[in-house]
Structures are given as structure tokens and as C-alpha cells.
Write an enzyme that holds these catalytic residues in place. Sequence first.
Site, PDB file in Angstrom:
ATOM      1  N   LYS A  25       0.850  -1.206   0.000  1.00 33.35           N
ATOM      2  CA  LYS A  25       0.000   0.000   0.000  1.00 33.35           C
ATOM      3  C   LYS A  25       0.876   1.243   0.000  1.00 33.35           C
ATOM      4  O   LYS A  25       0.720   2.149   0.819  1.00 33.35           O
ATOM      5  CB  LYS A  25      -0.974  -0.015   1.177  1.00 33.35           C
ATOM      6  CG  LYS A  25      -1.899  -1.234   1.122  1.00 33.35           C
ATOM      7  CD  LYS A  25      -2.983  -1.216   2.141  1.00 33.35           C
ATOM      8  CE  LYS A  25      -3.903  -2.408   2.013  1.00 33.35           C
ATOM      9  NZ  LYS A  25      -3.278  -3.712   2.292  1.00 33.35           N
TER      10      LYS A  25
HETATM   11  O1  LIG Z   1      -4.827  -4.552  -0.123  1.00 26.92           O
HETATM   12  C1  LIG Z   1      -5.213  -5.517   0.546  1.00 26.92           C
HETATM   13  O2  LIG Z   1      -4.840  -6.639   0.281  1.00 26.92           O
HETATM   14  C2  LIG Z   1      -6.270  -5.312   1.549  1.00 26.92           C
HETATM   15  C3  LIG Z   1      -7.159  -4.290   1.303  1.00 26.92           C
HETATM   16  C4  LIG Z   1      -8.352  -4.235   2.028  1.00 26.92           C
HETATM   17  O3  LIG Z   1      -9.210  -3.419   1.758  1.00 26.92           O
HETATM   18  N1  LIG Z   1      -8.549  -5.128   3.025  1.00 26.92           N
HETATM   19  C5  LIG Z   1      -7.631  -6.111   3.349  1.00 26.92           C
HETATM   20  O4  LIG Z   1      -7.910  -6.922   4.237  1.00 26.92           O
HETATM   21  N2  LIG Z   1      -6.443  -6.150   2.658  1.00 26.92           N
HETATM   22  C6  LIG Z   1      -5.383  -7.125   3.054  1.00 26.92           C
HETATM   23  O5  LIG Z   1      -5.847  -8.438   2.786  1.00 26.92           O
HETATM   24  C7  LIG Z   1      -5.449  -9.343   3.825  1.00 26.92           C
HETATM   25  C8  LIG Z   1      -6.680  -9.906   4.491  1.00 26.92           C
HETATM   26  O6  LIG Z   1      -6.328 -10.898   5.410  1.00 26.92           O
HETATM   27  P1  LIG Z   1      -7.406 -11.927   6.017  1.00 26.92           P
HETATM   28  O7  LIG Z   1      -8.479 -11.087   6.619  1.00 26.92           O
HETATM   29  O8  LIG Z   1      -6.602 -12.675   7.033  1.00 26.92           O
HETATM   30  O9  LIG Z   1      -7.891 -12.797   4.889  1.00 26.92           O
HETATM   31  C9  LIG Z   1      -4.544  -8.539   4.755  1.00 26.92           C
HETATM   32  O10 LIG Z   1      -3.213  -8.701   4.312  1.00 26.92           O
HETATM   33  C10 LIG Z   1      -4.985  -7.109   4.533  1.00 26.92           C
HETATM   34  O11 LIG Z   1      -3.926  -6.200   4.770  1.00 26.92           O
END
Ligand SMILES: O=C(O)c1cc(=O)[nH]c(=O)n1[C@@H]1O[C@H](COP(=O)(O)O)[C@@H](O)[C@H]1O
Length: 297
Positions: free
Chosen positions: A104
Site C-alpha cells: 500500500k
Molecule cells: O490490499 C489488501 O490486500 C487489503 C485491502 C483491504 O481493503 N482489506 C484487506 O484486508 N487487505 C489485506 O488483505 C489481507 C486480508 O487478510 P485476512 O483477513 O486474514 O484474509 C490482509 O493482508 C490485509 O492487509
Amino acid sequence: MSFADRLAEAVQTSGSVTCVGLDPRKSQLPATLRDSVSTDSPDAWAAAYTQFCTEIIDVVAGRVACVKPQAAFFEQLGPAGMVSLGQVISYARKVGLLVITDGKRNDIGSTATAYADAYLGTDSPWGSDSLTVSPYLGRDSLEPFVEVCDARDAGIFVLVKTSNPGGGLLQDRVCDGKTIYASVAELVSELNSTRIGKSGYGPVGAVVGATYPEQLAELRSAMPGAWILIPGFGAQGGSADDVKAGFDGSGLGAVVNSSRHIIFAHSRPEYKDKFGDVKWLDAVSAATDEMNAQLRF
Ligand SMILES: O=C(O)c1cc(=O)[nH]c(=O)n1[C@@H]1O[C@H](COP(=O)(O)O)[C@@H](O)[C@H]1O
């Protein structure tokens, strides 16, 4: 081949739209691996993170579209963690997986150029295929990334509508008759417009959370040439029904990320008894199969 076309090929050859998020956390590593960390030093944890992630990569290679290492968890370990991140990225690429580095990143244009050079393309020391970026600094902060995408067949995913409950505070705000996220989507489309490849998609992708299915549908039609990275599946509550609208008629156009529900599947109630900490990689494998099956529309 352009990043967008490579991603389409990865989806088609793996038969999967799953993106496995590599978000290692000390406290959630399987006990077998945690116990092997003999000293509580960043170097020792970094070695464990590398082992954890590369073993997951071995299990999911060829069965998922891509992986997404989250830089934050590696940064927590300082320089040793950054070495681990580099090892994980290059290992994933070596076994043929596309890598979305989740950093990001962004800044004013001249600094954005440094971020773009740092993370993207085969000549960069990180060698990532794509990077998540923030649009908050405006068009001139995204352009340096797009130029590097052009030069190195790389890709970016711009935060459009994030999965977190508080994202709406700024993203849903209405300005000049439209939401901020809709304005960001317009910018994504515009930057892609002259760069659409054979697959029908360009290098400028978008992040849209699985936790906002209505907005996902709206944004799919607003950005027909943009790959959408959909996080928020599984641990954050997003379901297969919630992400359906992210895909085009041929099942392309989106990849769905799951981190905790796959990499720490050994501690999910439904897998705990069957696999536990010892067979944690079997739990990763079962959770990958389950997600792939749920997303076969
Ligand atoms: O850019 C991202 O990947 C991201 C954007 C967003 O809006 N929400 C989000 O959860 N993420 C990322 O996606 C992953 C979600 O992880 P879990 O919730 O464990 O599946 C994490 O690494 C977050 O930083």
C-alpha cells in the site's frame, strides 16, 4: 507478456481465482514451527517466517492464481524481516506463482518513482509482479507506477473500496455528485484505457473488499478493464456469494484473497481436530481446496 495477461493465464492454468495471502504472525504460527525458534531474535523469527511461507507456497503452487505477501508482517521484524520478504517473493516467483506485494505504497511523484522502481519488475531487487498502492496523493502519484508497469510488464492494485468497516469515512463521501471511491475508479479506468491487453485487462487493477458486495457490482461495471483484487473473504466475513459480482462473463477479472483462513487453517475449529498443529500443511491444502471449490461459479 503484460501483467494483466499473465494473471489471466495464471487463473486459466490453475483453474483458480484464489490469491493466498502470506501474513505470518508469531503467535499464530503452528506450534511445531514456533517451537523450533530457539532464540527470540528477529533473525530467528525471520527464518521461521521464510520457512512458513515457502512451505505454504510449495503446497499451493499450481493450485491458485497468485500469492500476496503482506509487507507489514515482515517489516515488524526489522531488516531481518525484509530479507525474509525478499526470499518469499523470489521463491514464489521461482515456482511460477505471480506475486502481489501488499505494501500500500505511495508518495509524491518523484518518490513514487522510487517505490515503483524498488518493488516492480524483474530488474528490481524485490522483483515483485505487482504492488498495492494508495490513490490518496492523486493522479501524478500513480503515473510513475503506471510508467514502470509499461516498462516492466508489472501491475498495480489501487485501493478503491477497502474491506474495513471504517473505510467509508472517506471513500463513501460524496463530492461533485459521486463517491470518492467512484472517482478513484474513474481514474483507474482512465489510466488503463490505452493499455488494455489481449485478456481484456490492463495493468492498473483495483482493490475492492468482499465485505461490500453492492459496491463490488457497481465497481465491476465502472472499471471493465481493471483486475479487481478482492480481500475480506473468509476471516473478515466475505463469502462466495459476496464476490460473485467481481467477475466478468468468462470468470476472469478478479482474484479473491484469503490470508488467515488458509495459512492458519490448522487453528480453525473445522480443521483443528482433523489436522492440528502437526499436520498444518494438510490444513492449508484442505482450506485451499475448499476455497477453490467455493469460487467455482
Ligand atoms: O490490499 C489488501 O490486500 C487489503 C485491502 C483491504 O481493503 N482489506 C484487506 O484486508 N487487505 C489485506 O488483505 C489481507 C486480508 O487478510 P485476512 O483477513 O486474514 O484474509 C490482509 O493482508 C490485509 O492487509
